[in-house]
Design an enzyme around this catalytic site. Sequence first.
Site, short mmCIF file in Angstrom:
data_model
loop_
_atom_site.label_atom_id
_atom_site.label_comp_id
_atom_site.label_asym_id
_atom_site.label_seq_id
_atom_site.Cartn_x
_atom_site.Cartn_y
_atom_site.Cartn_z
N SER A 1 39.86 43.07 35.77
CA SER A 1 40.35 44.44 35.77
C SER A 1 39.80 45.17 36.99
O SER A 1 38.70 44.88 37.45
CB SER A 1 39.93 45.17 34.49
OG SER A 1 40.53 46.44 34.41
N ASP A 2 40.60 46.07 37.51
CA ASP A 2 40.14 46.87 38.64
C ASP A 2 40.80 48.24 38.56
O ASP A 2 41.95 48.36 38.14
CB ASP A 2 40.49 46.21 39.97
CG ASP A 2 39.82 46.93 41.13
OD1 ASP A 2 38.60 46.74 41.32
OD2 ASP A 2 40.50 47.71 41.82
N GLN A 3 40.06 49.24 38.99
CA GLN A 3 40.58 50.61 38.96
C GLN A 3 40.49 51.25 40.34
O GLN A 3 39.45 51.16 41.00
CB GLN A 3 39.79 51.44 37.96
CG GLN A 3 40.33 52.84 37.76
CD GLN A 3 39.56 53.57 36.70
OE1 GLN A 3 38.46 54.04 36.94
NE2 GLN A 3 40.13 53.66 35.51
#
Length: 194
Positions: A70-72
């Site tokens: 996951s990456d934001q």
Amino acid sequence: MNSQPLVLASTSIYRSQLLSTLQLPFQTAAPDVDETPLPGESAEQTSWRLAQAKAQVVARRFPDALIIGSDQVALLDGKQIGKPLNHDNAVRQLSAMRGKTVTFYTALTLLNAASGAMQTDVAITKVSFRDLRDDEIERYLKKEQPYHCAGSAKSEGLGIALISRIEGDDPNALIGLPLILLVSMLEKQGVRVL
């Protein structure tokens, strides 16, 4: 029922806490990935690419597992803003965000390391910030020190006091792991949460 081990490609305690709410056994592994945006890459593209890259890097160490990456990435006035990493950068970020809406792109990848099957999607959350005073920004940063959070605020903590409105399909996405998307992805790999 799929019995592959589940590995979260992250050392974020926030992502671990979110994943633990699904009550599935998992382990964590650090994804050593350069998070610098590529030239001309949109915020959504950056988050998508990095979520996949994190899962792929960790998959090399866990070839039989289901890997969650996951990456934001946050976008303000057409510019990507990342983790501030220190107090001065956080002051600049929050000062720039006062009275404005920031769009957070939280990409999620589920990679079956054994089969190579990969699912990726992105949850989009729009966060409107109050017209913050300088002293509010300073007090907030001294109390919570959100220097490793994109956008310099923790909505799950005291940072909620900085915000006037949140729009999105998954409240967990803003914290860093879109659980609604994840449950659907896991089911496609034969993992039932309930």
